[in-house]
Motif scaffolding. Structure first.
Motif, mmCIF file in Angstrom:
data_model
loop_
_atom_site.group_PDB
_atom_site.id
_atom_site.type_symbol
_atom_site.label_atom_id
_atom_site.label_comp_id
_atom_site.label_asym_id
_atom_site.label_seq_id
_atom_site.Cartn_x
_atom_site.Cartn_y
_atom_site.Cartn_z
ATOM 1 N N LEU A 180 -19.103 -52.973 -58.059
ATOM 2 C CA LEU A 180 -17.800 -53.272 -58.653
ATOM 3 C C LEU A 180 -16.687 -53.162 -57.612
ATOM 4 O O LEU A 180 -15.751 -53.975 -57.588
ATOM 5 N N MET A 181 -16.774 -52.163 -56.750
ATOM 6 C CA MET A 181 -15.777 -52.005 -55.692
ATOM 7 C C MET A 181 -15.829 -53.178 -54.715
ATOM 8 O O MET A 181 -14.784 -53.724 -54.322
ATOM 9 N N ARG A 182 -17.036 -53.574 -54.324
ATOM 10 C CA ARG A 182 -17.168 -54.703 -53.402
ATOM 11 C C ARG A 182 -16.595 -55.980 -54.009
ATOM 12 O O ARG A 182 -15.907 -56.750 -53.317
ATOM 13 N N GLY A 240 -8.900 -58.118 -51.879
ATOM 14 C CA GLY A 240 -8.664 -57.450 -50.612
ATOM 15 C C GLY A 240 -8.559 -58.402 -49.441
ATOM 16 O O GLY A 240 -8.264 -59.588 -49.593
ATOM 17 N N ASP A 241 -8.822 -57.864 -48.246
ATOM 18 C CA ASP A 241 -8.727 -58.639 -47.014
ATOM 19 C C ASP A 241 -9.906 -58.263 -46.117
ATOM 20 O O ASP A 241 -10.625 -57.301 -46.381
ATOM 21 N N VAL A 242 -10.064 -59.005 -45.017
ATOM 22 C CA VAL A 242 -11.236 -58.815 -44.153
ATOM 23 C C VAL A 242 -11.260 -57.438 -43.508
ATOM 24 O O VAL A 242 -12.315 -56.939 -43.139
ATOM 25 N N GLY A 243 -10.103 -56.803 -43.323
ATOM 26 C CA GLY A 243 -10.076 -55.507 -42.671
ATOM 27 C C GLY A 243 -10.248 -54.324 -43.599
ATOM 28 O O GLY A 243 -10.223 -53.174 -43.156
ATOM 29 N N ASP A 244 -10.428 -54.580 -44.905
ATOM 30 C CA ASP A 244 -10.569 -53.489 -45.866
ATOM 31 C C ASP A 244 -11.911 -52.781 -45.701
ATOM 32 O O ASP A 244 -12.879 -53.359 -45.201
ATOM 33 N N ILE A 274 -14.846 -50.014 -47.541
ATOM 34 C CA ILE A 274 -15.409 -49.335 -48.712
ATOM 35 C C ILE A 274 -16.445 -48.346 -48.218
ATOM 36 O O ILE A 274 -17.279 -48.684 -47.376
ATOM 37 N N GLY A 275 -16.416 -47.125 -48.727
ATOM 38 C CA GLY A 275 -17.402 -46.127 -48.329
ATOM 39 C C GLY A 275 -17.868 -45.275 -49.488
ATOM 40 O O GLY A 275 -17.152 -45.096 -50.474
ATOM 41 N N HIS A 276 -19.092 -44.779 -49.388
ATOM 42 C CA HIS A 276 -19.653 -43.834 -50.358
ATOM 43 C C HIS A 276 -19.710 -42.485 -49.661
ATOM 44 O O HIS A 276 -20.514 -42.280 -48.739
ATOM 45 N N ASP A 295 -18.494 -39.695 -55.340
ATOM 46 C CA ASP A 295 -17.209 -39.874 -54.660
ATOM 47 C C ASP A 295 -17.268 -41.085 -53.729
ATOM 48 O O ASP A 295 -18.186 -41.214 -52.908
ATOM 49 N N PHE A 296 -16.251 -41.944 -53.845
ATOM 50 C CA PHE A 296 -16.150 -43.144 -53.025
ATOM 51 C C PHE A 296 -14.781 -43.182 -52.364
ATOM 52 O O PHE A 296 -13.856 -42.475 -52.762
ATOM 53 N N VAL A 297 -14.649 -44.064 -51.359
ATOM 54 C CA VAL A 297 -13.358 -44.248 -50.708
ATOM 55 C C VAL A 297 -13.152 -45.731 -50.423
ATOM 56 O O VAL A 297 -14.110 -46.459 -50.129
ATOM 57 N N MET A 298 -11.915 -46.187 -50.552
ATOM 58 C CA MET A 298 -11.533 -47.535 -50.153
ATOM 59 C C MET A 298 -10.283 -47.435 -49.276
ATOM 60 O O MET A 298 -9.396 -46.633 -49.563
ATOM 61 N N VAL A 299 -10.222 -48.260 -48.243
ATOM 62 C CA VAL A 299 -9.015 -48.393 -47.437
ATOM 63 C C VAL A 299 -8.575 -49.849 -47.556
ATOM 64 O O VAL A 299 -9.272 -50.752 -47.075
ATOM 65 N N VAL A 300 -7.439 -50.069 -48.233
ATOM 66 C CA VAL A 300 -6.983 -51.424 -48.529
ATOM 67 C C VAL A 300 -5.484 -51.534 -48.270
ATOM 68 O O VAL A 300 -4.777 -50.533 -48.144
ATOM 69 N N ASP A 301 -5.009 -52.768 -48.238
ATOM 70 C CA ASP A 301 -3.583 -53.040 -48.054
ATOM 71 C C ASP A 301 -2.809 -52.548 -49.274
ATOM 72 O O ASP A 301 -3.172 -52.827 -50.417
#
Length: 205
Positions: free
Chosen positions: A27-29, A36-40, A42-44, A49-55
């Motif tokens: 779902l996150m992907r 999102g964008d190409v530089g975003d 996603i991590g588990h 617990d998950f993490v996303m770095v997005v604009d």
């Protein structure tokens, strides 16, 4: 962070719990792919617990969709009896048997402005997560403020007309899919195909 995941794992077992973790990552992907964008990133992290770095300009729309789709799909990992009841009975971390609601998701969004170190980011994220987990249901908190509380969809279609809305959408999408067989210009895009598939699953649930 997934709320009530440990109780789900204890009740249904590792295999089904692992499927929920994988589904959450999917779902996150999909949300990042669409908004999102190409530089975003996603991590588990571990466990649930998950993490996303997005604009920051896209984060609200992305998190809103993630909450809605999580609440739409994750209840299907419960058996019909527990899904209708809206809870399972399991032991908490103190060994006390109690009722646990269906899983929800708590999202803590942290802007990078004013952050001097990764420790500052981690502290702000922990504060946001605590705020989110204090609110029932799936919640998105941005910079310490509740930005969206998304109650789980009524899968039986009571009260909010969810069943009727699914049927109307399914008829419309199915009609377009039929047109697409004769005219490529009417073919469904990936998102519409996913919605059609999900609605069919929910109608059978």
């Amino acid at each position: 962070d997934l709320d009530n995941f440990k109780a789900f794992n204890d009740y249904f077992g590792l295999a089904r719990a692992d499927a929920v973790i994988r589904q959450t990552g999917d779902l996150m992907r999909e949300a990042v792919r669409r908004h999102g964008d190409v530089g975003d990133f996603i991590g588990h992290i571990a466990g649930d617990d998950f993490v996303m770095v997005v604009d920051g300009a896209r984060v609200d729309h992305l998190c809103h969709e993630l909450l809605a789709r999580f609440d739409r799909l994750i209840p299907l990992y419960y058996d019909p009896v527990e899904r209708r009841r809206g809870s399972i009975e399991a032991k908490d971390r103190y060994g006390v048997v109690r009722q646990f609601p269906l899983m929800s998701v708590s999202i803590a969004g942290v802007g990078m402005a004013g952050m001097a170190s990764f420790s500052d980011v981690a502290t702000a994220a922990a504060t946001g997560k605590a705020i989110a987990k204090a609110v029932p249901g799936s919640v998105y908190v941005r910079d310490g403020v509740v930005a969206l509380g998304q109650p789980a969809l009524d899968l039986l279609g009571h009260g909010v007309g969810a069943g009727q809305e699914r049927r109307r959408r399914r008829v419309a999408l199915a009609g377009r899919a039929g047109q697409g067989l004769a005219d490529p210009g009417h073919q469904l895009d990936q998102r519409e195909r996913i919605l059609l598939h999900e609605d069919a699953i929910l109608e059978r649930a």
